[in-house]
Scaffold this motif. Structure first.
Motif, mmCIF file in Angstrom:
data_model
loop_
_atom_site.group_PDB
_atom_site.id
_atom_site.type_symbol
_atom_site.label_atom_id
_atom_site.label_comp_id
_atom_site.label_asym_id
_atom_site.label_seq_id
_atom_site.Cartn_x
_atom_site.Cartn_y
_atom_site.Cartn_z
ATOM 1 N N VAL A 119 0.835 -1.209 0.000
ATOM 2 C CA VAL A 119 0.000 0.000 0.000
ATOM 3 C C VAL A 119 0.870 1.259 0.000
ATOM 4 O O VAL A 119 0.599 2.205 -0.742
ATOM 5 N N ASP A 120 1.939 1.262 0.803
ATOM 6 C CA ASP A 120 2.846 2.425 0.783
ATOM 7 C C ASP A 120 3.356 2.685 -0.625
ATOM 8 O O ASP A 120 3.395 3.817 -1.095
ATOM 9 N N ARG A 121 3.759 1.614 -1.286
ATOM 10 C CA ARG A 121 4.347 1.769 -2.621
ATOM 11 C C ARG A 121 3.295 2.160 -3.647
ATOM 12 O O ARG A 121 3.558 2.949 -4.557
ATOM 13 N N LEU A 122 2.103 1.610 -3.491
ATOM 14 C CA LEU A 122 1.015 1.939 -4.417
ATOM 15 C C LEU A 122 0.637 3.409 -4.292
ATOM 16 O O LEU A 122 0.452 4.112 -5.293
ATOM 17 N N PRO A 137 -14.465 -3.659 -16.455
ATOM 18 C CA PRO A 137 -14.014 -2.923 -15.275
ATOM 19 C C PRO A 137 -14.047 -3.787 -14.008
ATOM 20 O O PRO A 137 -14.925 -4.628 -13.847
ATOM 21 N N ASP A 138 -13.043 -3.574 -13.138
ATOM 22 C CA ASP A 138 -13.066 -4.256 -11.834
ATOM 23 C C ASP A 138 -13.187 -3.251 -10.696
ATOM 24 O O ASP A 138 -13.167 -3.623 -9.528
ATOM 25 N N GLY A 139 -13.300 -1.964 -11.047
ATOM 26 C CA GLY A 139 -13.549 -0.939 -10.036
ATOM 27 C C GLY A 139 -12.317 -0.426 -9.312
ATOM 28 O O GLY A 139 -12.407 0.519 -8.531
ATOM 29 N N PHE A 140 -11.157 -1.035 -9.557
ATOM 30 C CA PHE A 140 -10.000 -0.652 -8.736
ATOM 31 C C PHE A 140 -9.502 0.783 -8.965
ATOM 32 O O PHE A 140 -9.234 1.496 -7.998
ATOM 33 N N PRO A 141 -9.354 1.227 -10.225
ATOM 34 C CA PRO A 141 -8.813 2.587 -10.412
ATOM 35 C C PRO A 141 -9.651 3.652 -9.694
ATOM 36 O O PRO A 141 -9.101 4.576 -9.089
ATOM 37 N N GLU A 142 -10.967 3.481 -9.724
ATOM 38 C CA GLU A 142 -11.842 4.451 -9.059
ATOM 39 C C GLU A 142 -11.655 4.381 -7.538
ATOM 40 O O GLU A 142 -11.666 5.397 -6.848
ATOM 41 N N PHE A 143 -11.475 3.168 -7.032
ATOM 42 C CA PHE A 143 -11.271 3.010 -5.594
ATOM 43 C C PHE A 143 -9.950 3.666 -5.164
ATOM 44 O O PHE A 143 -9.886 4.380 -4.158
ATOM 45 N N LEU A 144 -8.914 3.450 -5.939
ATOM 46 C CA LEU A 144 -7.612 4.031 -5.611
ATOM 47 C C LEU A 144 -7.712 5.560 -5.581
ATOM 48 O O LEU A 144 -7.195 6.221 -4.679
ATOM 49 N N PRO A 185 -6.785 11.504 6.262
ATOM 50 C CA PRO A 185 -6.876 10.803 4.971
ATOM 51 C C PRO A 185 -7.292 9.341 5.208
ATOM 52 O O PRO A 185 -6.751 8.706 6.118
ATOM 53 N N ILE A 186 -8.238 8.842 4.430
ATOM 54 C CA ILE A 186 -8.654 7.459 4.677
ATOM 55 C C ILE A 186 -7.563 6.466 4.283
ATOM 56 O O ILE A 186 -7.599 5.310 4.683
ATOM 57 N N SER A 187 -6.581 6.932 3.524
ATOM 58 C CA SER A 187 -5.490 6.015 3.172
ATOM 59 C C SER A 187 -4.691 5.611 4.408
ATOM 60 O O SER A 187 -3.884 4.691 4.342
ATOM 61 N N ALA A 188 -4.896 6.285 5.527
ATOM 62 C CA ALA A 188 -4.188 5.905 6.745
ATOM 63 C C ALA A 188 -4.969 4.893 7.576
ATOM 64 O O ALA A 188 -4.444 4.334 8.534
ATOM 65 N N HIS A 224 -7.978 -3.643 2.554
ATOM 66 C CA HIS A 224 -8.758 -3.844 1.326
ATOM 67 C C HIS A 224 -7.987 -3.394 0.092
ATOM 68 O O HIS A 224 -8.031 -4.034 -0.953
ATOM 69 N N LEU A 225 -7.300 -2.289 0.242
ATOM 70 C CA LEU A 225 -6.553 -1.750 -0.893
ATOM 71 C C LEU A 225 -5.523 -2.770 -1.380
ATOM 72 O O LEU A 225 -5.386 -3.016 -2.584
#
Ligand SMILES: Cc1cc2nc3c(=O)[nH]c(=O)nc-3n(C[C@H](O)[C@H](O)[C@H](O)COP(=O)(O)OP(=O)(O)OC[C@H]3O[C@@H](n4cnc5c(N)ncnc54)[C@H](O)[C@@H]3O)c2cc1C
Lengths: 364, 408
Positions: free
Chosen positions: A358-361, B254-261, B273-276, B283-284
């Motif tokens: 995830v960090d790298r992504l 589509p698998d939805g991943f680019p939008e999720f990222l 930030p939700i990335s934390a 999930h990511l």
């Protein structure tokens, strides 16, 4: 784009597969698990004679100077056959760490003996339940304790992580035959690739003196080894899918083949899907590794996480598909399940690698 | 193992990048929600523009409206056009499924007249396999075609036909002999959707759209020249179409991943930030390796195809993994956004309500083109070689097979 191994590489794989089918039956794996040997010395000799440890070592260092791709196809077959030899320890770990962290002169000195199989190496970086490094080097003498060292009982040399008196992390080359080193086997999940505790008491060591700092050399090592291990894991997945297929096809219940029940078919389909995703991710990792591409860190983490998940799924559902037989010591299901666990713990498990991924992504 | 473009491929990529930059609508400039007929018109305009530039059906021969290039070129195209807000997959069923059927079974004359306007979407095609009593078990279909001199007379009903209301032609699978085994008694044809005896009724979907239809045939007469393949050869022809479908949707579904990222990179909750968030990161990681795995599997398949192979049944994997992932990602994204996520207004919702639309549309993708369960059967039987389940219709003539309640 040509996203496949070459015909030559596939031939190498075929040869490896038929050699291992003959020389590395599950009986010989069990011989190691049940007996008092730590590895299959005869098989190791054959592997050495075929030059496998020398594959990615440069010709000027006595190696074959081939690419990582050749090593990846061999890894698949070693994983498929559960080969009980120190290939992971000495080739993916020891040799790769020397390549990543030793000076050119040191590489010149050490790599030829690794290429020829005259010595077996390993890495000793784990000390307990944390990543903490307490081993200390002072005056070129190492003291401290390492645990869970892969093939620690039989390796001739180890690359050991330790701090110096200023608290700086370094990597050190140690001869394990030195009288200052005591070793003890540790009971482990997968005795076919056994672990050992190493205790150093003022052991003379040589610091790896390449340009790369120790911490980043270890990162490089982990990324490379992650891809190679992923191929071992994919080989293991393929073996257990074949086992589950053969057993459920032969076994009858309710008047029909167990493999004709949809719950079993869908289980096998899910195993296949997980394995294919892992295999494709490993291919991408192999490309990045062989091309030394900037994509390697993300590709390696992806291959590793995918392979850990796939091997766990395939090896546990293979037991399930075998019914009670799957839970016996006699059937081979547990050998793969144990190997899946063992490989997942090397280099840090799934949560660690998911974090890296995830960090790298997010940084990409 | 070489993942990079060859010199020729990278020149081609540069060429289409350049063309797209001048001719395609960037995602940032895309308008809001469009109604169905507007979206359809936009798609027709886009396809024509692409065809006029010589980029339609890149992997088809030139004389049939293609560019005479390889499948790899088509993938490069798909990768590049994905960066724009153009409806480049709108007519994929007609072109990807009906195209190969015509290419394989029609006369040279028919190919030359039918295929170029199909490629430019000046004529639109639909695929009529499914029926009320024949979906997963498509060989259970009952729409009949009865020979009458040089003609065939068609009676019966198709259902779930995507795009039938906009179509000029359709490929149709019919029963021509109910007295023999079901797989041997079928024949494939094409038919003019505007002719007498064909009636199309749109079906409203659970997401509110109406892309698929019922199609009724009431003594619709077609010439024998519209037959595709041998009489009784319909099943083999259908399998060929389905095999090509795998290639057509490879790397496009589509698998939805680019939008999720994108969401994870931008969304903040209470200033964080939700990335934390550890659960989000978990999930990511999992969805990323599946996304990357599908992509790499597609590339392996394309490499095999480029070497002269056919896409194997293992291509079912991308659809199986991608379809449910698309649904799960949409659901998860909605869980992340709280009450606000209940709002479908594209002016308000994240990414123009992508997740809200997807959560309602994605159930259909898990059914269309083979359900998840059928895909697992395909992998188990055709890839792994596991035995079929005991079947109640084995050895019976079609008209002797028990059929349950046939009304929907
Ligand atoms: C959005 C959309 C677009 C479509 N477009 C087209 C089109 O353009 N042309 C066309 O011809 N068709 C089209 N279809 C039809 C589609 O192919 C069928 O819906 C699909 O094959 C399933 O058939 P069914 O709906 O009859 O479901 P059924 O076959 O009745 O299935 C019901 C349930 O039973 C399960 N099931 C059935 N058989 C088995 C089995 N052997 N093993 C395990 N489970 C089983 C299914 O998985 C499903 O969960 C479309 C469908 C959708 C949703």
């Amino acid at each position: 784009m040509n996203f496949d191994f070459s015909e030559d590489q596939k031939n190498i794989q075929e040869q490896a597969r038929s050699m291992l089918a003959k020389e590395c039956s599950s009986a010989s794996v069990r011989h190691i698990i049940d007996g008092d040997q730590y590895f299959d010395a005869a098989l190791w000799q054959q592997v050495v004679a075929l030059g496998w440890p020398a594959i990615t070592i440069a010709e000027k260092h006595g190696g074959l100077g081939l690419s990582y791709l050749e090593l990846c196809v061999i890894a698949t077959e070693l994983g498929r056959s559960l080969a009980p030899i120190p290939f992971i320890a000495s080739v993916y770990l020891g040799t790769e760490l020397i390549k990543a962290a030793a000076s050119p002169a040191q590489q010149q000195e050490w790599l030829p003996a690794l290429a020829s199989g005259d010595i077996i190496s390993t890495v000793a970086i784990s000390e307990g339940k944390t990543n903490h490094v307490d081993c200390l080097v002072s005056d070129n003498q190492l003291s401290g304790r390492k645990s869970a060292v892969l093939h620690g009982m039989i390796a001739n040399t180890a690359i050991v992580s330790a701090k110096n008196e200023n608290g700086e992390l370094g990597l050190y080359f140690a001869e394990l035959s030195d009288s200052s080193v005591s070793r003890a086997p540790q009971d482990s999940l997968d005795p076919s690739l056994p672990r050992a505790e190493l205790i150093f008491d003022k052991t003379p060591v040589i610091q790896l003196a390449g340009q790369t700092p120790a911490a980043s050399a270890l990162h490089t090592l982990f990324d490379r080894a992650a891809v190679l291990l992923a191929f071992e894991q994919v080989g293991g997945c393929e073996a257990v899918i074949d086992m589950a297929k053969a057993y459920t096809t032969d076994r009858y219940a309710f008047g029909r083949q167990v493999a004709s029940f949809q719950a079993i078919k869908h289980k096998l389909a899910d195993m296949f899907v997980a394995k294919e995703l892992a295999k494709s991710n490993a291919y991408y990792g192999a490309w990045a590794l062989a091309a030394d591409a900037p994509e390697l860190p993300l590709a390696a983490a992806t291959a590793r996480v995918s392979a850990i998940d796939a091997y766990y799924l395939c090896s546990k559902e293979n037991i399930q598909a075998h019914g009670g037989m799957g839970f016996t010591w006699e059937f081979d299901c547990h050998l793969y399940y144990r190997r899946a666990q063992n490989l997942s713990t090397l280099l840090g498990g799934n949560p660690y690698w998911k974090g890296l991924l995830v960090d790298r992504l997010l940084a990409a | 193992m070489d993942f990079k473009d060859s010199a020729e491929q990278s020149a081609f990529r540069a060429e289409i990048r350049d063309w797209l930059s001048k001719n395609a609508t960037p995602k940032s400039a895309a308008g809001g929600r469009k109604d169905q007929s507007e979206a359809y018109q936009d798609a027709k305009i886009w396809y024509k523009k692409v065809a006029d530039a010589g980029y339609a059906c890149l992997n088809w021969p030139k004389q049939y409206g293609g560019a005479g290039l390889s499948d790899i070129h088509k993938v490069i195209w798909s990768q590049e056009v994905a960066n724009y807000a153009e409806p480049d997959g709108y007519f994929v069923i007609g072109i990807g499924n009906c195209g190969p059927a015509i290419m394989h079974f029609a006369t040279e004359e028919q190919k030359k007249t039918l295929l170029p306007p199909m490629a430019s979407a000046e004529t639109v095609w639909c695929q009529m396999f499914s029926e009320p009593s024949a979906g997963s078990d498509v060989a259970g279909l009952r729409t009949s075609a009865v020979a009458d001199g040089d003609n065939w007379i068609i009676n019966g009903q198709k259902i779930w036909t995507s795009g039938a209301q906009h179509s000029d032609y359709g490929v149709i699978l019919c029963r021509t002999d109910p007295t023999i085994s079901k797989y041997r008694g079928m024949t494939m044809f094409f038919i003019d959707m505007n002719q007498a005896g064909v009636e199309v009724k749109p079906i409203k979907q659970m997401d509110g759209g109406a892309h698929f239809n019922e199609v009724f045939f009431n003594n619709a007469v077609i010439p024998d020249a519209y037959r595709l393949g041998e009489v009784g050869g319909g099943w083999g022809a259908a399998l060929l179409v389905l095999m090509n479908e795998r290639l057509a949707i490879a790397g496009v579904q589509p698998d939805g991943f680019p939008e999720f990222l994108k969401l994870v990179k931008t969304l903040h909750i209470d200033g964080e930030p939700i990335s934390a968030n550890p659960a989000v990161r978990e999930h990511l990681a999992e969805w990323y390796y599946k996304h990357a795995g599908i992509k790499a599997s597609t590339n392996r398949m394309l490499t095999a195809v480029a070497k002269g192979g056919m896409p194997g049944a293992e291509a079912a994997l991308g659809k199986l993994v991608g379809a449910v992932m698309n649904q799960d990602i949409a659901n998860y994204a909605i869980q992340l956004m709280g009450d606000a996520a209940a709002i479908c207004d594209p002016a308000f919702a994240e990414q123009q309500a992508h997740f809200q639309k997807t959560v309602l549309f994605s159930p259909g993708i898990r059914l269309a083109g083979g359900t998840d369960e059928v895909m697992r059967n395909v992998i188990a039987e055709q890839v792994l070689g596991l035995p079929q389940e005991p079947r109640a219709d084995k050895g019976l003539a079609f008209n002797e097979i028990p059929s349950g309640n046939q009304s929907r």
